[in-house]
Design an enzyme around this catalytic site. Structure first.
Site, PDB file in Angstrom:
ATOM      1  N   GLU A   2      16.895  -8.852  -8.457  1.00  0.00           N
ATOM      2  CA  GLU A   2      18.252  -9.147  -8.000  1.00  0.00           C
ATOM      3  C   GLU A   2      19.071  -7.893  -7.769  1.00  0.00           C
ATOM      4  O   GLU A   2      20.291  -7.911  -7.918  1.00  0.00           O
ATOM      5  CB  GLU A   2      18.958 -10.151  -8.922  1.00  0.00           C
ATOM      6  CG  GLU A   2      18.642 -10.076 -10.396  1.00  0.00           C
ATOM      7  CD  GLU A   2      19.218 -11.235 -11.193  1.00  0.00           C
ATOM      8  OE1 GLU A   2      19.877 -12.124 -10.645  1.00  0.00           O
ATOM      9  OE2 GLU A   2      19.026 -11.225 -12.409  1.00  0.00           O
TER      10      GLU A   2
ATOM     11  N   ARG B 278      15.662 -19.036 -18.812  1.00  0.00           N
ATOM     12  CA  ARG B 278      16.136 -17.719 -18.371  1.00  0.00           C
ATOM     13  C   ARG B 278      16.891 -17.154 -19.556  1.00  0.00           C
ATOM     14  O   ARG B 278      17.906 -17.718 -19.994  1.00  0.00           O
ATOM     15  CB  ARG B 278      17.067 -17.837 -17.155  1.00  0.00           C
ATOM     16  CG  ARG B 278      17.720 -16.484 -16.870  1.00  0.00           C
ATOM     17  CD  ARG B 278      18.238 -16.350 -15.486  1.00  0.00           C
ATOM     18  NE  ARG B 278      19.450 -17.126 -15.242  1.00  0.00           N
ATOM     19  CZ  ARG B 278      20.158 -17.036 -14.121  1.00  0.00           C
ATOM     20  NH1 ARG B 278      19.758 -16.230 -13.147  1.00  0.00           N
ATOM     21  NH2 ARG B 278      21.230 -17.766 -13.959  1.00  0.00           N
TER      22      ARG B 278
END
Ligand code: 3PY
Ligand code: MG
Length: 259
Positions: A151, A73
């Site tokens: 998100e 990530r």
């Protein structure tokens, strides 16, 4: 360096790929231990940790020769951040806070060599320091997996457009940031978040792409629910929780015995 990436195939076929996260730091023992456990993929978290590119190299070395496919990530949706972790040795990127199709296109472009993208060519660890330059240059685009994180409310509203971007292989939900964006900070099981997740999974099914979820403390029930909800790219636990839980369980067991 084997660059065939079975996880990209799993993402697009929507078959289960079980991974976990490394967050503690840039210590190869972590990736060796977790890869020995047999995870299909391992995500190195450069967004919420102190792990930098040097750490990504160290951690991917710990996975070398083991079956876990290295993902990172990245710290943000940034061309250099993406290119550097790919050169260091990961085969998939997970890009945080992608809210629009434009941002998804930027992530894909950063991960792919021309003509599909703008990734720069160079000698690096991934092409065996130049020895396998031609082979890697030819096959990297089809093997590198691109997963974008959903998100925020805005990302959920744009989910169809984001998944419509060619080269996005799947999405990964960030339930904590999502809860903040919907005004229910930390309440990741709130109905509003569950509805948002359902919308994301339904869109993934429609587009033939993977939906990803992190089970911080997986149980048989949560694993069953996650799979039956339609998630296939599943992260189980994270290094610090494994360590916390094992350490406190051992101590609790000993204290019970000694009582
Ligand atoms: C989130 O929940 O926002 C995350 O990014 C989890 O890793
Ligand atoms: Mg997040």
């Amino acid at each position: 360096m084997n660059i065939t990436n079975p996880i990209r195939k799993a993402l697009l076929e929507r078959t289960p790929a079980l991974g976990s996260w490394i967050q503690i730091g840039p210590y190869p023992a972590l990736s060796e231990i977790l890869a020995n456990a047999g995870f299909d993929w391992l995500g190195i978290d450069c967004e919420h940790s102190e792990i930098d590119v040097e750490g990504v190299t160290a951690l991917t070395r710990g996975m070398y020769g083991r079956k876990s496919v290295p993902f990172a990530r990245v710290r943000e949706n940034d061309t250099l951040a993406i290119r550097q972790v790919l050169d260091a040795g990961v085969q998939g990127i997970i890009v945080p806070l992608v809210n629009t199709a434009e941002e998804a296109k930027q992530a894909v472009s950063s991960a792919k060599y021309p003509p599909q993208g703008v990734r720069g060519f160079c000698f690096s660890r991934m092409n065996n320091y130049g020895i396998d330059f031609d082979k890697y240059a030819k096959t990297a685009n089809e093997n590198i997996a691109v997963v974008v994180m959903i998100e925020s409310k805005q990302a959920v509203e744009n989910i169809d457009d984001i998944l419509g971007v060619e080269g996005v292989d799947g999405v990964f939900i960030g339930p904590y940031d999502m809860s903040g964006s919907y005004g229910v900070v930390g309440k990741t099981s709130h109905a509003i978040i569950q509805d948002a997740c359902k919308k994301v999974v339904d869109a993934c099914k429609k587009h033939g792409k993977a939906a990803g979820m992190h089970l911080v403390k997986p149980t048989p029930e949560t694993i069953r629910k996650t799979v039956s909800d339609g998630f296939t790219f599943i992260a189980l636990g994270v290094d610090m929780v494994f360590l916390n839980d094992a350490a406190s369980n051992a101590l609790e067991t000993a204290r019970d015995v000694l009582e």
